[in-house]
Every structure is written in C-alpha cells, then in structure tokens.
Enzyme design. Structure first.
Site, short mmCIF file in Angstrom:
data_model
loop_
_atom_site.label_atom_id
_atom_site.label_comp_id
_atom_site.label_asym_id
_atom_site.label_seq_id
_atom_site.Cartn_x
_atom_site.Cartn_y
_atom_site.Cartn_z
N LYS A 204 0.89 -1.17 0.00
CA LYS A 204 0.00 0.00 0.00
C LYS A 204 0.92 1.22 0.00
O LYS A 204 1.43 1.64 1.04
CB LYS A 204 -0.88 -0.03 1.25
CG LYS A 204 -2.23 0.69 1.11
CD LYS A 204 -2.15 2.15 0.75
CE LYS A 204 -1.86 3.04 1.93
NZ LYS A 204 -1.61 4.45 1.51
N GLU A 279 9.42 1.37 11.01
CA GLU A 279 10.54 2.30 10.77
C GLU A 279 9.94 3.69 10.84
O GLU A 279 9.22 4.09 9.94
CB GLU A 279 11.16 2.07 9.39
CG GLU A 279 11.68 0.67 9.15
CD GLU A 279 12.86 0.32 10.01
OE1 GLU A 279 13.53 1.24 10.52
OE2 GLU A 279 13.11 -0.88 10.20
N CYS A 313 13.90 10.59 6.77
CA CYS A 313 13.68 10.26 8.18
C CYS A 313 14.96 10.41 9.00
O CYS A 313 14.91 10.77 10.17
CB CYS A 313 13.08 8.87 8.33
SG CYS A 313 14.03 7.59 7.53
N GLU A 410 9.81 16.20 14.88
CA GLU A 410 10.23 15.97 13.50
C GLU A 410 9.48 16.92 12.58
O GLU A 410 8.25 16.95 12.58
CB GLU A 410 9.93 14.52 13.10
CG GLU A 410 10.46 14.21 11.72
CD GLU A 410 10.28 12.75 11.33
OE1 GLU A 410 9.18 12.22 11.53
OE2 GLU A 410 11.25 12.15 10.81
P1 ADP Z 1 2.52 11.48 6.94
O1 ADP Z 1 1.72 11.58 8.20
O2 ADP Z 1 3.82 12.12 7.06
O3 ADP Z 1 1.77 11.80 5.69
P2 ADP Z 1 2.26 8.71 7.30
O4 ADP Z 1 3.19 8.08 8.23
O5 ADP Z 1 0.87 8.97 7.77
O6 ADP Z 1 2.90 9.99 6.76
O7 ADP Z 1 2.17 7.85 5.95
C1 ADP Z 1 2.90 6.72 5.68
C2 ADP Z 1 1.99 5.67 5.12
O8 ADP Z 1 1.03 5.33 6.12
C3 ADP Z 1 1.18 6.08 3.90
O9 ADP Z 1 1.13 4.99 2.98
C4 ADP Z 1 -0.20 6.34 4.47
O10 ADP Z 1 -1.24 6.13 3.54
C5 ADP Z 1 -0.25 5.30 5.56
N1 ADP Z 1 -1.23 5.57 6.61
C6 ADP Z 1 -1.66 6.76 7.08
N2 ADP Z 1 -2.58 6.59 8.05
C7 ADP Z 1 -2.74 5.26 8.22
C8 ADP Z 1 -3.54 4.45 9.08
N3 ADP Z 1 -4.36 4.97 9.96
N4 ADP Z 1 -3.43 3.11 8.97
C9 ADP Z 1 -2.57 2.55 8.09
N5 ADP Z 1 -1.81 3.26 7.25
C10 ADP Z 1 -1.88 4.60 7.30
#
Ligand code: ADP
Length: 506
Positions: A204, A279, A313, A410
């Site tokens: 995903k 990570e 990161c 961050e």
């Molecule tokens: P940012 O907050 O910096 O946009 P994220 O850590 O949320 O980055 O995003 C990293 C990945 O996690 C993306 O593929 C995003 O779609 C996914 N993601 C975001 N929210 C969720 C969630 N609640 N459950 C699972 N995956 C998620």
C-alpha cells in the site's frame, strides 16, 4: 537569497514516462490482474511543484484489500513462490533489479513528477538504492537456513538420541505500508527481503506517490513473479492502510512512516496479533567538533538536512557545534542554504524541490513561525512560496531552547536548528534528549571521541565524518520511538521468516 521559484520545466523527457502518464489507466495489481477500485473511486496524483493533476490512481479500500489478501493467501498456500528453489527466487529478484536499471531514467522522472524531488536524488541515489536492495536480497534468497542444535535433554528412552534442528519458514502474507518521501527505495527495502524469504505481499504505497509503485508492479510481473505473490493496492491511509493493518489474514505489517501513524497501525494489528515492523520518525543530530575537517563537515551537515528537500527520516536536523567553531559552521551552512537553487525537480539545476503537498509545507512553515515566536533566530530561509505554496526556502535556525518544539519534533522539511556545545561532556546528553533514536553523525578527526560518542548515542545508525550513507548491506532502523526492527542487512530477511523447531527422538 534563494531566487523566487520559477517553474521552467514541468514535463518529462523520456518517452517511457510520457507513455506511462498519458498512455494507460493506472490500476491496482491484484492476483496478477490490473483492476480498478471496487467502489470505482479514484485519487488525484499531483505534481507538487505546480499543483497540477498528472494522473489518477484507484482509491482502494477495504473491499480491495480483501481481494488482494485473498489473492496473496492463495498464492502463498499453493506454494507458487515459496516452493521455487532459492536460486530461482534469487534470479527473479536479480531480474527485477535489471528491469529497474533498464528503466531508470523513466522511473526517476516519474518519481520527481509525483514526489517533487530533484531529479538527481532519484536518479543517482534512491533508485540505485532500490536496485541495490533487489541485488543484495537476490543473493540472500539462497542463504536462508536453520541450525542443528545439540540439546541437554536427558529423558529420552534408553538407547535413543535426540536430534533437534530449526527451519526458517516464510511468515506468510505481508502488508507493506510505505511513505511518500522516497517511495521506490523504501518500497524496495520491504519487497526485496520479503520476496527473498518466500512470502506474498500487498504493497500500500502512500496516496501522494503511488505512480512509481504501479510501474514497479509492472516490472515485478515482467520479471516473472507469479500472480498473487506481489500485489499493489493504492488508496488512503485511514482506508486501505487501516484495512490492511486490521486484516485477520495478514501475518505481518512492515511499515515506514511517521511515529503517529505507526502507533495507529500497532493498535489495528492487535486483533490477530500480527507481527509489526516499524521504521518511524527521527530528529537526528549532526555533531561537529572543533577538530573536524571543515571543508567536509560544513557541506556534509548542509547535505544531511537539505538532501531530498529535508524529507528524509534520518536527516541531520539538530546541528550541535563545538562553541569555538559555532559561528563559522553556522555561517557556512547558511551560505550553502542561501545559494541553493529552488525549482521544479525535473530542472537539472534544481537543488531544492517542493514539499510533497501544501499541507506538509504549511506544517513546516508552522514549525518555523512557532520557533520564531518562541524567540529563536531565523538565520536564513523561513519563507514559503511557489505556484502551489509548496516550496520552503532552506532554513537555518539558531538561538533555540532545547525544549522548543522546533528542536524536539520531526519537521520533515529543509529546516535545521543549530546549537553550540559548551562542554564535550554534554554531547551524549544533548544528542539523546529527544524521544527519537534513528541516526546521528559525529564529525571529528579524533577517533577516540568518535568511538566514545558512537557508543553513547542511542540511535540505530551513527555515522562518522559522513551522514546519509546507505547500503543494502547496512541495517537501518531506530532506537526509542524511532521504531522496531531493522531494514537492510542480512537480518532483514528474518523480518519475514518464522523459526520452527523440530525435536526428534531417533
Ligand atoms: P505522513 O503523516 O507524514 O503523511 P504517514 O506516516 O501517515 O505519513 O504515511 C505513511 C503511510 O502510512 C502512507 O502509505 C499512508 O497512507 C499510511 N497511513 C496513514 N494513516 C494510516 C492508518 N491509519 N493506517 C494505516 N496506514 C496509514
């Protein structure tokens, strides 16, 4: 001062990237077929530099995740991949590396258009890094084995012996959830060891940067990975990501992203107690001592924070400098920052591209303004602009207090906070004074100081006289709230293996 952002180029040059963008509908890869979302809904992919829509991808959600997990489970249970010889799996992984390499110009342009990164970042660092992952784990596929183990069991029947051994078995169906800052290489860091281990995967990718994941899916199929073994479900984190994390037929989630999202995934994974590898974020220190080679340390510290527009990161976002050279180092880093060329990532002159989207750029600006309001000095940068409001000028901040948000949290953008070191005894305490523990760098010619700090700093990676040195052979991951487990290196295959003990009376 950095010039006002002018977009001169926003179209790819390679026929491959042009054909990919214009030529075909972007679909999800499920069970070896290209499919739209069950709901029929789609998400816009935007060029972060201009804000223009460059394509759309399916908005996969629970129903699509269910289909992909079913396909991955069937492929796993039939053994179409794990029952191949390790040599065959290795050859196919090597072939994926070759196909990425053959398409590197196209992939670099697509990554830049979708993510915003300066072309050189993808072309010369990240995509070669992705290729390196597939090559390295192609070799690892044939080096997965258990052990024979002598035991001290003394209650076997008379005349019999104990023979015990372990077997490493693929964990099963893995969900990989990946971020938008360095899409291809971070995806490869999950896919390559996972496939080497013999697992099936549902990737995903981040909703902002799904185009190259789809293109990678095409290449992985072309290399000969059987249908259902590798699947791509595009969609939103709280929908597709959440559904994958909760799914009862997924054995493991491998995640790279923010600490906040990592916590949500951990909760969602609790239902079937699936394994989780995380990570997460960082606030890594670059520590420059007075005896450092300044012509290496100053550009090195600037690169540590401004590379990939600060969306890294392990970026060196806290700059600690021994007091007697503090002014010189800060002036040097600020001079580099002021001279950096902002522009569209496809423009070869660009050193700083846009932030991935306006929301993230606003967040970065919020940190800078918050720091200023709290009394910090903005030595240079601090401006937001560009056609879509996504550019942030490289920013150096000084006169901070260690408790300020700008020092502790961050930011994920081109912002560094610089702080003087009064006494070298303070270095470990300062370096360790955040919730994170991802990486650090120490710049000195004194090997004994370097070794002492490398031991005292609580971080998954400590670089000496360098920062951002990556290789598929070098484990990377975090202490503290920067995560669990390690990607890259021989042990990364173990992330995708179970150990089975067989104990026999013979
Ligand atoms: P940012 O907050 O910096 O946009 P994220 O850590 O949320 O980055 O995003 C990293 C990945 O996690 C993306 O593929 C995003 O779609 C996914 N993601 C975001 N929210 C969720 C969630 N609640 N459950 C699972 N995956 C998620």
């Amino acid at each position: 001062m950095n010039a006002v952002v002018e977009i001169k180029i926003d179209q790819p040059k390679t026929s491959g990237a042009q054909a990919f963008l214009r030529g075909r509908d972007k679909k999800m890869l499920i069970g070896g077929e290209w499919r739209d979302a069950v709901s029929g809904q789609r998400i816009d992919s935007r060029d972060p530099a201009t804000g223009k829509v460059i394509g759309t991808v399916p908005r996969g959600a629970k129903a699509d995740v269910d289909l992909a997990v079913k396909a991955a489970r069937e492929a796993f249970d039939k053994g179409v991949w794990r029952d191949k010889t390790p040599d065959e799996r290795g050859r196919i992984l090597w072939k994926i590396a070759e196909l990425i390499e053959a398409n590197i110009e196209e992939l670099s342009e697509l990554e830049t258009l979708d993510q915003g990164k300066p072309l050189f970042v993808g072309r010369w660092a990240e995509i070669p890094g992705a290729i390196g992952q597939f090559r390295y784990f192609a070799g690892q596929a044939s080096k997965i084995h258990g052990e024979t183990i002598p035991t001290s069991i003394n209650y076997q029947p008379p005349g019999k012996k104990i023979f015990a051994y372990t077997v490493k078995e693929p964990i099963g169906v893995v969900g990989a959830i990946t971020p938008w800052n360095s899409p291809l290489v971070l995806e490869a860091m999950k896919i390559a060891p996972c496939l080497a281990a013999g697992c099936s995967m549902i990737l995903k990718p981040a909703e902002d940067t799904s185009l190259t994941a789809i293109r990678l899916g095409e290449l992985i199929m072309e290399a000969g990975v059987p249908p259902g073994v590798f699947n791509v479900v595009t969609g939103l984190g709280p929908e597709a990501g959440q559904a994958l994390s909760e799914h009862h037929d997924v054995d493991k989630i491998a995640f790279t992203g923010s600490t906040a999202t990592g916590r949500k995934i951990l909760q969602a994974a609790g239902g079937n107690l699936k394994k989780v590898a995380l990570e997460l974020g960082g606030k890594s220190p670059s520590i420059i001592l007075a005896d450092a080679e300044m012509d290496i340390a100053i550009p090195g510290a600037a690169n540590a924070v401004f590379f990939n527009t600060g969306q890294v990161c392990v970026a060196g976002t806290r700059l600690y400098v021994e007091k007697k050279v503090f002014d010189k180092v800060v002036a040097g880093v600020a001079d580099i920052a002021k001279g950096m060329k902002l522009g569209h990532g496809l423009d070869p002159a660009t050193q700083i591209g846009p932030i991935v989207n306006k929301m993230q750029a606003d967040k970065i600006k919020g940190y800078i303004d918050g720091g200023r309001a709290a009394g910090a000095e903005i030595v240079c940068g601090g401006a937001q602009g560009g056609p879509a409001g996504t550019f942030i000028t490289p920013t150096v901040v000084a006169k901070t207090d260690h408790k300020m948000k700008i020092v502790q949290e961050e930011i994920f953008g081109p912002v560094v906070v610089a702080m003087p070191i009064d006494s070298l005894d303070d270095v470990p305490r300062l370096a360790n004074d955040t919730h994170y523990g991802l990486a650090a760098s120490v710049w000195t010619q004194d090997l004994s100081k370097a070794t002492r700090y490398a031991s005292a700093i609580k971080a998954g990676t400590v670089w000496v006289n360098c920062h951002l040195m990556f290789d598929a052979s070098l484990p990377i991951g975090g202490y503290k709230e920067s995560g669990w487990s390690r990607d890259s290196g021989t042990q990364a295959v173990d992330n995708y293996l179970e150990t089975k003990t067989v104990c026999m009376v013979v």
